[in-house]
Design an enzyme around this catalytic site. Sequence first.
Site, PDB file in Angstrom:
ATOM      1  N   CYS A  62       0.872  -1.169   0.000  1.00 35.97           N
ATOM      2  CA  CYS A  62       0.000   0.000   0.000  1.00 35.97           C
ATOM      3  C   CYS A  62       0.907   1.216   0.000  1.00 35.97           C
ATOM      4  CB  CYS A  62      -0.897   0.004   1.232  1.00 35.97           C
ATOM      5  SG  CYS A  62      -2.253   1.183   1.080  1.00 35.97           S
ATOM      6  N   CYS A  66      -0.130   4.281   1.651  1.00 36.15           N
ATOM      7  CA  CYS A  66      -0.561   5.316   2.607  1.00 36.15           C
ATOM      8  C   CYS A  66       0.490   5.647   3.669  1.00 36.15           C
ATOM      9  CB  CYS A  66      -1.896   4.952   3.252  1.00 36.15           C
ATOM     10  SG  CYS A  66      -1.879   3.429   4.189  1.00 36.15           S
ATOM     11  N   LYS A  78     -12.160  -5.188   1.793  1.00 30.44           N
ATOM     12  CA  LYS A  78     -11.671  -4.284   2.830  1.00 30.44           C
ATOM     13  C   LYS A  78     -12.635  -3.121   2.958  1.00 30.44           C
ATOM     14  CE  LYS A  78      -7.740  -1.456   4.185  1.00 30.44           C
ATOM     15  NZ  LYS A  78      -6.344  -1.124   3.962  1.00 30.44           N
ATOM     16  N   ARG A 108      -3.610   3.735  12.215  1.00 36.13           N
ATOM     17  CA  ARG A 108      -3.158   4.942  11.523  1.00 36.13           C
ATOM     18  C   ARG A 108      -2.231   5.760  12.416  1.00 36.13           C
ATOM     19  NH1 ARG A 108      -8.751   6.128   8.169  1.00 36.13           N
ATOM     20  NH2 ARG A 108      -8.699   4.122   7.079  1.00 36.13           N
ATOM     21  N   GLU A 113     -16.160  -8.279  -5.365  1.00 40.32           N
ATOM     22  CA  GLU A 113     -14.718  -8.021  -5.172  1.00 40.32           C
ATOM     23  C   GLU A 113     -13.933  -9.333  -5.150  1.00 40.32           C
ATOM     24  OE1 GLU A 113     -12.787  -5.518  -5.118  1.00 40.32           O
ATOM     25  OE2 GLU A 113     -13.879  -3.718  -4.554  1.00 40.32           O
ATOM     26  N   LYS A 138     -11.663  -7.882   5.911  1.00 39.63           N
ATOM     27  CA  LYS A 138     -11.127  -6.987   6.931  1.00 39.63           C
ATOM     28  C   LYS A 138     -12.075  -5.821   7.160  1.00 39.63           C
ATOM     29  CE  LYS A 138      -7.297  -3.833   7.388  1.00 39.63           C
ATOM     30  NZ  LYS A 138      -6.202  -3.177   6.758  1.00 39.63           N
ATOM     31  N   TYR A 158      -2.980  -9.078  16.246  1.00 35.56           N
ATOM     32  CA  TYR A 158      -1.987  -8.577  17.201  1.00 35.56           C
ATOM     33  C   TYR A 158      -2.023  -9.377  18.505  1.00 35.56           C
ATOM     34  CZ  TYR A 158      -2.477  -4.758  13.872  1.00 35.56           C
ATOM     35  OH  TYR A 158      -2.553  -4.037  12.718  1.00 35.56           O
TER      36      TYR A 158
HETATM   37  C1  PBG Z   1      -2.993   0.141   4.737  1.00 33.94           C
HETATM   38  C2  PBG Z   1      -3.521  -0.690   5.827  1.00 33.94           C
HETATM   39  C3  PBG Z   1      -4.382  -0.344   6.877  1.00 33.94           C
HETATM   40  C4  PBG Z   1      -4.475  -1.460   7.702  1.00 33.94           C
HETATM   41  C5  PBG Z   1      -3.733  -2.460   7.102  1.00 33.94           C
HETATM   42  N1  PBG Z   1      -3.167  -1.978   5.940  1.00 33.94           N
HETATM   43  C6  PBG Z   1      -4.993   0.961   7.241  1.00 33.94           C
HETATM   44  C7  PBG Z   1      -6.002   1.604   6.402  1.00 33.94           C
HETATM   45  O1  PBG Z   1      -6.493   1.114   5.407  1.00 33.94           O
HETATM   46  O2  PBG Z   1      -6.280   2.750   6.759  1.00 33.94           O
HETATM   47  C8  PBG Z   1      -5.240  -1.538   8.988  1.00 33.94           C
HETATM   48  C9  PBG Z   1      -4.773  -2.540   9.962  1.00 33.94           C
HETATM   49  C10 PBG Z   1      -5.301  -2.358  11.328  1.00 33.94           C
HETATM   50  O3  PBG Z   1      -6.135  -1.479  11.626  1.00 33.94           O
HETATM   51  O4  PBG Z   1      -4.872  -3.131  12.188  1.00 33.94           O
HETATM   52  N2  PBG Z   1      -3.887   0.616   3.834  1.00 33.94           N
END
Ligand code: PBG
Length: 328
Positions: free
Chosen positions: A120, A122, A195, A205, A233, A248, A313
């Site tokens: 990703c 971000c 997702k 985040r 999807e 997720k 986790y």
């Molecule tokens: C990246 C990503 C995210 C998570 C996993 N990969 C955050 C998002 O989409 O904002 C979230 C994982 C978590 O909350 O434990 N895009």
Amino acid sequence: MKFNALRPRRLRRTPAIRSMVRETVLTPADFVYPIFVVPGTNVKEEIPSMPNCYHLSVDNAVKVAEEIYELGIPAVEVFGLPEYKDEIGSSAWDMTSPVQRAMKAIKEAVPDLVIVGDVCLCQYTSHGHCGCLTGHEVDNDKTLPLLQKVAVSQAESGADIIAPSDMMDGRIGAIREALDAEGFQNTIIMSYAVKYASGFYGPFRDAADSAPHFGDRRGYQMDPANAREALKEVHLDLEEGADIIMVKPALSYLDIVSKVREEIDRPVAVYNVSGEYAMVKAAAANGWIDEKRIVLEELTSMKRAGADIIITYHAIDAVKWMKEEAGK
Ligand code: PBG
């Protein structure tokens, strides 16, 4: 039939009988443990909104990888905070970034541990969105070649599984093509196919410094209200070559896990996300819940719903508790 002949309680009388008829049993092999790697050495800093999860420099990430391998957890998922950010997220495919260095070091130290790479942008873009921008829009097609670079750089660094979490359309096909072109035919793709745009990612985040600086992710992540769209999807990603399908977050979406499990013949993964983790930790810290009992119940419910793989986790604690329970 008289009710006397139908007494379900007969099968619940003793621990031994219950263990004989138990339908779902967790094992350490069900889990993937996510870690957050950062620049520097000898860094181990607790993430405030995720107690007992840490920002780890590469040297300490290797130690955690060794620990989870010893516990029988087969896989680690590597997230990272880079040294620099820019408009297109180029540190995401920089071979000297913490993620790439951590993958290499972990592969060397624990070759049999499966390494999952989150693909990703971000964490790497200056604006915090999962793709590059045209104006204020996340530009789907311009993002695909960047994701290809990230995937290849992670495969080169030792990732066994590439897990794209960006939610751009067409990324699975694009990444499969790029991996194959570079000789990574055996690299597995685990798609974050389903997702949702979820409030449960809040603590992540903070952990990954990846909150968008304007707007939100509803223009690319799924609407929590939609279930039929999840199957769309899933099918798109399977057609593009996904090997494993992920749903997720986990707990508010177990109906989706169960639907996807019934629909497809590939493995299904579920991501028990940061907000789900933080809520349990906060309540446990206040003494309001029995943490061990709640965590094992939650993880069992994910497996019962149909998940073959649980990214969580809680993995390290859960395995320790499972061993305690087994020893009783
Ligand atoms: C990246 C990503 C995210 C998570 C996993 N990969 C955050 C998002 O989409 O904002 C979230 C994982 C978590 O909350 O434990 N895009």
